[in-house]
Design a protein around this motif. Structure first.
Motif, mmCIF file in Angstrom:
data_model
loop_
_atom_site.group_PDB
_atom_site.id
_atom_site.type_symbol
_atom_site.label_atom_id
_atom_site.label_comp_id
_atom_site.label_asym_id
_atom_site.label_seq_id
_atom_site.Cartn_x
_atom_site.Cartn_y
_atom_site.Cartn_z
ATOM 1 N N GLY A 185 13.116 -21.066 58.135
ATOM 2 C CA GLY A 185 14.018 -22.213 58.180
ATOM 3 C C GLY A 185 14.353 -22.748 56.802
ATOM 4 N N GLY A 186 13.340 -22.900 55.953
ATOM 5 C CA GLY A 186 13.574 -23.381 54.592
ATOM 6 C C GLY A 186 14.438 -22.421 53.794
ATOM 7 N N ASN A 187 14.171 -21.125 53.914
ATOM 8 C CA ASN A 187 14.953 -20.120 53.187
ATOM 9 C C ASN A 187 16.410 -20.095 53.638
ATOM 10 O OD1 ASN A 187 12.874 -19.260 51.544
ATOM 11 N ND2 ASN A 187 12.325 -17.517 52.836
ATOM 12 N N ARG A 188 16.626 -20.247 54.917
ATOM 13 C CA ARG A 188 18.005 -20.214 55.436
ATOM 14 C C ARG A 188 18.850 -21.342 54.847
ATOM 15 N NH1 ARG A 188 17.686 -19.990 61.740
ATOM 16 N NH2 ARG A 188 19.933 -19.679 61.563
ATOM 17 N N LEU A 189 18.202 -22.456 54.493
ATOM 18 C CA LEU A 189 18.924 -23.577 53.899
ATOM 19 C C LEU A 189 18.959 -23.511 52.371
ATOM 20 C CD1 LEU A 189 17.666 -26.369 56.252
ATOM 21 C CD2 LEU A 189 20.055 -25.850 55.802
ATOM 22 N N GLY A 190 18.240 -22.556 51.792
ATOM 23 C CA GLY A 190 18.227 -22.423 50.334
ATOM 24 C C GLY A 190 17.161 -23.250 49.647
ATOM 25 N N MET A 191 16.144 -23.666 50.388
ATOM 26 C CA MET A 191 15.034 -24.429 49.805
ATOM 27 C C MET A 191 14.048 -23.489 49.133
ATOM 28 S SD MET A 191 13.942 -27.070 52.772
ATOM 29 C CE MET A 191 15.181 -27.913 53.721
ATOM 30 N N TYR A 192 13.276 -24.039 48.229
ATOM 31 C CA TYR A 192 12.099 -23.361 47.692
ATOM 32 C C TYR A 192 11.075 -23.399 48.824
ATOM 33 C CZ TYR A 192 8.720 -21.969 44.120
ATOM 34 O OH TYR A 192 7.803 -21.284 43.368
ATOM 35 N N THR A 193 10.326 -22.331 49.049
ATOM 36 C CA THR A 193 9.385 -22.296 50.160
ATOM 37 C C THR A 193 7.988 -21.904 49.704
ATOM 38 O OG1 THR A 193 10.096 -20.036 50.694
ATOM 39 C CG2 THR A 193 11.118 -21.832 51.946
ATOM 40 N N VAL A 194 7.000 -22.551 50.303
ATOM 41 C CA VAL A 194 5.594 -22.272 50.003
ATOM 42 C C VAL A 194 4.856 -22.038 51.319
ATOM 43 C CG1 VAL A 194 3.458 -23.123 48.978
ATOM 44 C CG2 VAL A 194 5.656 -23.702 47.914
ATOM 45 N N LEU A 195 4.295 -20.855 51.453
ATOM 46 C CA LEU A 195 3.477 -20.508 52.607
ATOM 47 C C LEU A 195 2.025 -20.847 52.292
ATOM 48 C CD1 LEU A 195 3.303 -19.051 55.412
ATOM 49 C CD2 LEU A 195 2.889 -16.934 54.124
ATOM 50 N N VAL A 196 1.343 -21.496 53.229
ATOM 51 C CA VAL A 196 -0.081 -21.776 53.101
ATOM 52 C C VAL A 196 -0.818 -21.070 54.235
ATOM 53 C CG1 VAL A 196 0.254 -24.004 51.945
ATOM 54 C CG2 VAL A 196 0.000 -23.937 54.428
ATOM 55 N N LEU A 197 -2.073 -20.790 54.007
ATOM 56 C CA LEU A 197 -2.896 -20.221 55.074
ATOM 57 C C LEU A 197 -3.123 -21.279 56.152
ATOM 58 C CD1 LEU A 197 -5.640 -18.451 52.928
ATOM 59 C CD2 LEU A 197 -3.726 -17.362 54.142
ATOM 60 N N PRO A 198 -3.148 -20.880 57.420
ATOM 61 C CA PRO A 198 -3.475 -21.855 58.464
ATOM 62 C C PRO A 198 -4.880 -22.415 58.220
ATOM 63 C CG PRO A 198 -2.734 -19.771 59.425
ATOM 64 C CD PRO A 198 -2.895 -19.554 57.953
ATOM 65 N N ILE A 199 -5.035 -23.701 58.468
ATOM 66 C CA ILE A 199 -6.318 -24.362 58.221
ATOM 67 C C ILE A 199 -7.409 -23.815 59.126
ATOM 68 C CG2 ILE A 199 -7.538 -26.577 58.367
ATOM 69 C CD1 ILE A 199 -4.901 -27.880 57.382
ATOM 70 N N VAL A 213 0.003 -19.689 48.869
ATOM 71 C CA VAL A 213 -1.240 -20.275 48.380
ATOM 72 C C VAL A 213 -2.190 -20.524 49.552
ATOM 73 C CG1 VAL A 213 -0.176 -21.336 46.334
ATOM 74 C CG2 VAL A 213 -0.310 -22.638 48.470
ATOM 75 N N ALA A 214 -3.452 -20.727 49.241
ATOM 76 C CA ALA A 214 -4.439 -20.925 50.289
ATOM 77 C C ALA A 214 -4.256 -22.257 51.029
ATOM 78 C CB ALA A 214 -5.848 -20.830 49.711
ATOM 79 N N SER A 215 -3.870 -23.315 50.312
ATOM 80 C CA SER A 215 -3.714 -24.625 50.956
ATOM 81 C C SER A 215 -2.779 -25.494 50.128
ATOM 82 C CB SER A 215 -5.073 -25.324 51.098
ATOM 83 O OG SER A 215 -5.479 -25.871 49.860
ATOM 84 N N ILE A 216 -2.392 -26.621 50.689
ATOM 85 C CA ILE A 216 -1.527 -27.554 49.962
ATOM 86 C C ILE A 216 -2.164 -27.990 48.660
ATOM 87 C CG2 ILE A 216 -0.309 -28.416 52.002
ATOM 88 C CD1 ILE A 216 -2.166 -30.951 51.758
ATOM 89 N N TYR A 217 -3.484 -27.996 48.616
ATOM 90 C CA TYR A 217 -4.198 -28.466 47.431
ATOM 91 C C TYR A 217 -4.040 -27.522 46.235
ATOM 92 C CZ TYR A 217 -6.003 -31.320 51.172
ATOM 93 O OH TYR A 217 -6.079 -32.156 52.262
ATOM 94 N N GLU A 218 -3.550 -26.318 46.472
ATOM 95 C CA GLU A 218 -3.313 -25.353 45.392
ATOM 96 C C GLU A 218 -1.868 -25.356 44.903
ATOM 97 O OE1 GLU A 218 -4.762 -21.439 46.179
ATOM 98 O OE2 GLU A 218 -6.760 -22.164 46.693
ATOM 99 N N ILE A 219 -1.023 -26.181 45.491
ATOM 100 C CA ILE A 219 0.377 -26.248 45.064
ATOM 101 C C ILE A 219 0.447 -26.954 43.712
ATOM 102 C CG2 ILE A 219 2.642 -27.233 45.580
ATOM 103 C CD1 ILE A 219 1.901 -26.929 48.580
#
Length: 176
Positions: free
Chosen positions: A127-141, A13-19
């Motif tokens: 790191g999140g994937n290696r532990l089995g977490m759900y992961t969300v990539l955001v664009l750098p601000i 997503v573009a930013s945390i605000y779109e989660i």
């Protein structure tokens, strides 16, 4: 899991605000682990913007715990944590599990109950994937970053088309 699979976020997503916080809640996620620099605020920004304060309130009101997990120095991270009222793990050594595990232990949660949100494939998402977490990539601000991060961005530029070829959907703001 192949090296490329360790870099594939569950969402982009573009930013945390779109989660979509409701969707995360529906997945059983109760803990939001988030990177700090260029995810919540621009790199080394010492203040907490009003928009971030509002988003954190929404997350807390929904029932989420939120914790910063950052590779930046403990001093920088703890200063921001105090200002924002968030717990934090600084000098986390992402993508190694130690920082993530400290945060999970603090809230007595397992990885399946957590999401890792960040702007970097090789630290946050891997790191999140290696532990089995759900992961969300955001664009750098913003483009201003630590020199080491700028170097890793070159690897991301090469990797991103490979991830897109495997189904990663770019945020609407990047589609042409």
């Amino acid at each position: 899991m192949s090296w490329l699979e360790t870099l594939m976020p569950d969402e982009y997503v573009a930013s945390i605000y779109e989660i979509d916080l409701e969707r995360l809640w529906g997945r059983g996620i109760r803990l939001i682990l988030t990177d700090l620099d260029n995810t919540l605020v621009p790199w080394n920004q010492p203040t907490v913007p009003e928009s971030l304060t509002k988003w954190l309130k929404q997350a807390h009101d929904r029932g989420f715990h939120v914790c910063i997990v950052s590779n930046n120095t403990s001093g920088r991270v703890l200063e921001f944590a105090q200002l924002s009222g968030l717990p934090a793990v600084g000098a986390a050594k992402k993508p190694k599990p130690i920082g993530f595990q400290q945060a999970l232990d603090r809230f007595q949660m397992d990885a399946k109950q957590a999401v890792m949100v960040g702007d970097q494939l090789f630290t946050d998402i891997r790191g999140g994937n290696r532990l089995g977490m759900y992961t969300v990539l955001v664009l750098p601000i913003e483009p201003n970053e630590w020199w080491g991060t700028r170097m890793v961005r070159n690897l991301e530029r090469v990797t991103m088309p490979l991830l897109c070829a495997r189904g990663l959907q770019r945020p609407n703001s990047l589609r042409r």
